[in-house]
Write a protein that holds these residues in place. Structure first.
Motif, PDB file in Angstrom:
ATOM      1  N   GLU A 199      25.452 -53.930 124.814  1.00 56.08           N
ATOM      2  CA  GLU A 199      25.450 -52.899 124.198  1.00 56.08           C
ATOM      3  C   GLU A 199      24.505 -52.618 122.866  1.00 56.08           C
ATOM      4  O   GLU A 199      24.380 -53.527 122.290  1.00 56.08           O
ATOM      5  N   ILE A 201      24.533 -49.696 119.743  1.00 48.66           N
ATOM      6  CA  ILE A 201      24.938 -48.717 119.181  1.00 48.66           C
ATOM      7  C   ILE A 201      24.161 -48.064 118.359  1.00 48.66           C
ATOM      8  O   ILE A 201      23.380 -48.524 117.341  1.00 48.66           O
ATOM      9  N   GLN A 203      22.962 -44.383 115.829  1.00 43.31           N
ATOM     10  CA  GLN A 203      23.854 -43.343 114.718  1.00 43.31           C
ATOM     11  C   GLN A 203      23.647 -42.267 115.365  1.00 43.31           C
ATOM     12  O   GLN A 203      23.056 -41.562 116.202  1.00 43.31           O
ATOM     13  N   ASP A 205      25.179 -38.243 117.210  1.00 44.08           N
ATOM     14  CA  ASP A 205      25.659 -38.125 118.371  1.00 44.08           C
ATOM     15  C   ASP A 205      24.614 -37.922 119.583  1.00 44.08           C
ATOM     16  O   ASP A 205      24.821 -37.581 120.917  1.00 44.08           O
ATOM     17  N   ARG A 261      24.658 -50.987 127.915  1.00 43.14           N
ATOM     18  CA  ARG A 261      25.109 -49.708 127.460  1.00 43.14           C
ATOM     19  C   ARG A 261      24.490 -49.254 126.343  1.00 43.14           C
ATOM     20  O   ARG A 261      24.330 -49.975 125.413  1.00 43.14           O
ATOM     21  N   ILE A 263      25.416 -46.565 123.220  1.00 47.48           N
ATOM     22  CA  ILE A 263      26.636 -45.919 122.710  1.00 47.48           C
ATOM     23  C   ILE A 263      26.043 -45.012 121.448  1.00 47.48           C
ATOM     24  O   ILE A 263      25.493 -45.652 120.586  1.00 47.48           O
ATOM     25  N   PHE A 264      26.388 -43.786 121.423  1.00 47.59           N
ATOM     26  CA  PHE A 264      26.143 -43.129 120.034  1.00 47.59           C
ATOM     27  C   PHE A 264      27.458 -43.000 119.428  1.00 47.59           C
ATOM     28  O   PHE A 264      28.629 -42.409 120.100  1.00 47.59           O
ATOM     29  N   SER A 265      27.244 -43.431 118.270  1.00 48.17           N
ATOM     30  CA  SER A 265      28.504 -43.994 117.363  1.00 48.17           C
ATOM     31  C   SER A 265      29.283 -42.312 116.874  1.00 48.17           C
ATOM     32  O   SER A 265      30.440 -42.443 116.524  1.00 48.17           O
TER      33      SER A 265
END
Length: 311
Positions: A199, A201, A203, A205, A261, A263-265
Motif C-alpha cells: 500500500e 498512503i 496525504q 482526501d 492499494r 490509501i488517502f489518509s
C-alpha cells in the motif's frame, strides 16, 4: 525579441527556467545568459546590481524562486517569504536601473484566494486572503506582480507578469521534502513498485481539483507573451486540463506499474478545494497549450526513469 537579443533567464536550473532556456535555444535564440546560485545570490542586492551592470541584458525572464509543496510551505514560511521577496525586489529593481527592454515575471496560481469559485480570472487577485497553507509564498509572489505594476506606472518600464497553473514535466526535481505533487507521486509509486509495497498512503482526501500544464508548454507561452503582450495587468497561463488529486494518483500509479492499494489518509493539508484558471485572454491572443495531460505524464515518467529515479 530578435534572435541575437541578450536574454537573461533567472532561475535556469529550476523546472520552468530550464524549460524556457531549452525552448529559447530550440527557437534559435543564441545570446542567452545564465548564472548559477553558487556564483550569484539573487537575494543580495549589491551583487545583483553588479551582475546587471556587467552583462546588460535586453530581456529578462524572472522564473527564479524558492518553491515547494504544501508541507514545505508550512515548514519554511520565513524562507519562502524572504527568498522570494528579495529575488523579486532585486531583479526587478536592477532591470529598471539597467534599462532592460522588457521583463516577464512569473507568479503562481496559488496566489489566488481559495474562497473564490473557479475558473479564476486575473481581476480576482486580492479579492480575499490567499490560501493559509502557502500564505508566505503567495504574498511574496503577489508583491512581485504589484512591483512590476508600480515600476511601469512610476518609471514607464515594460515589465509584464504571468500567472501559470501547476506545472510538471522535464527538469522537475524528483526528490526532497519540497517536491510538488506530481514528482512526489512518481517517487512514491516507483519506489513502492520496486519494493512490492502492499500500500501507499497519501496525504489528504484526494478530492482537491487542480489544473496542470506541461513545462515546455509553459515555456512556449512565456516566450509568446514576451513577444506579444504588453500590459500592467497580469495574464493567466492555463492548459484547460483539470483533475482531482485522487485521479492523478491512480494515473501515475498505473504509469509506475504499481498494483497495490492507494490509501488517502484524510490527514494533513489539502490546500484549496478547487484551483484552475480562466485563460481566455491568452487564448484570444493566439496561444493555446499543446500537450495533453496523459501524454505529458508519460513523457515525464520516461525522463524520471532515465535521469532522476533515486528517491
Amino acid at each position: 525579441m530578435n534572435k541575437n537579443s541578450k536574454i537573461y533567464v533567472a532561475g535556469h536550473t529550476g523546472q520552468v527556467g530550464h524549460s524556457i532556456l531549452h525552448t529559447l535555444y530550440s527557437m534559435g535564440y543564441s545570446n542567452l545568459i545564465t548564472i548559477s546560485r553558487e556564483n550569484l545570490d539573487l537575494r543580495n542586492q549589491s551583487l545583483v546590481d553588479q551582475f546587471f551592470t556587467t552583462v546588460k541584458p535586453d530581456y529578462v525572464f524572472l522564473s527564479a524562486a524558492t518553491v515547494g509543496g504544501i508541507n514545505a510551505n508550512q515548514q519554511y514560511p520565513a524562507d519562502f517569504a524572504y527568498d522570494n521577496l528579495m529575488i523579486s525586489l532585486n531583479i526587478i529593481n536592477s532591470s529598471y536601473k539597467s534599462h532592460v527592454k522588457k521583463l516577464l515575471y512569473l507568479g503562481s496560481t496559488c496566489i489566488y484566494p481559495p474562497s473564490l469559485i473557479p475558473p479564476l480570472q486575473e481581476n480576482n487577485l486580492l479579492l480575499a486572503p490567499p490560501e493559509v497553507t502557502n500564505e508566505s509564498y503567495a504574498l511574496s509572489k503577489i508583491m512581485g506582480i504589484k512591483l512590476c505594476e508600480y515600476y511601469n506606472k512610476q518609471y514607464n518600464t515594460n515589465f509584464i507578469s504571468a500567472i501559470p497553473c501547476n506545472t510538471y514535466g522535464p527538469y522537475d526535481h524528483f526528490y526532497s521534502k519540497r517536491a510538488h505533487v506530481i514528482p512526489d507521486f512518481f517517487c512514491k509509486f516507483s519506489s513502492a513498485s520496486q519494493n512490492s509495497s502492499p500500500e501507499v498512503i497519501l496525504q489528504g482526501d484526494g478530492t482537491a481539483i487542480r489544473e496542470y500544464i506541461y513545462s515546455l508548454d509553459l515555456a512556449d507561452a512565456c516566450i509568446f507573451l514576451m513577444n506579444n503582450y504588453t500590459s500592467t495587468v497580469p495574464i493567466n497561463i492555463g492548459s484547460g486540463y483539470t483533475i482531482t488529486i485522487k485521479e492523478l494518483a491512480y494515473k501515475i500509479a498505473a504509469l509506475c506499474h504499481y498494483k497495490g492499494r492507494i490509501i488517502f489518509s484524510h490527514s494533513g493539508a489539502n490546500g484549496a478545494s478547487y484551483r484552475y484558471l480562466d485563460s481566455h485572454r491568452i487564448n484570444t491572443l493566439g496561444w493555446n497549450a499543446k500537450t495533453d495531460l496523459t501524454i505529458g505524464l508519460k513523457n515525464t515518467y520516461k525522463i524520471f526513469l532515465s535521469k532522476y529515479f533515486s528517491c
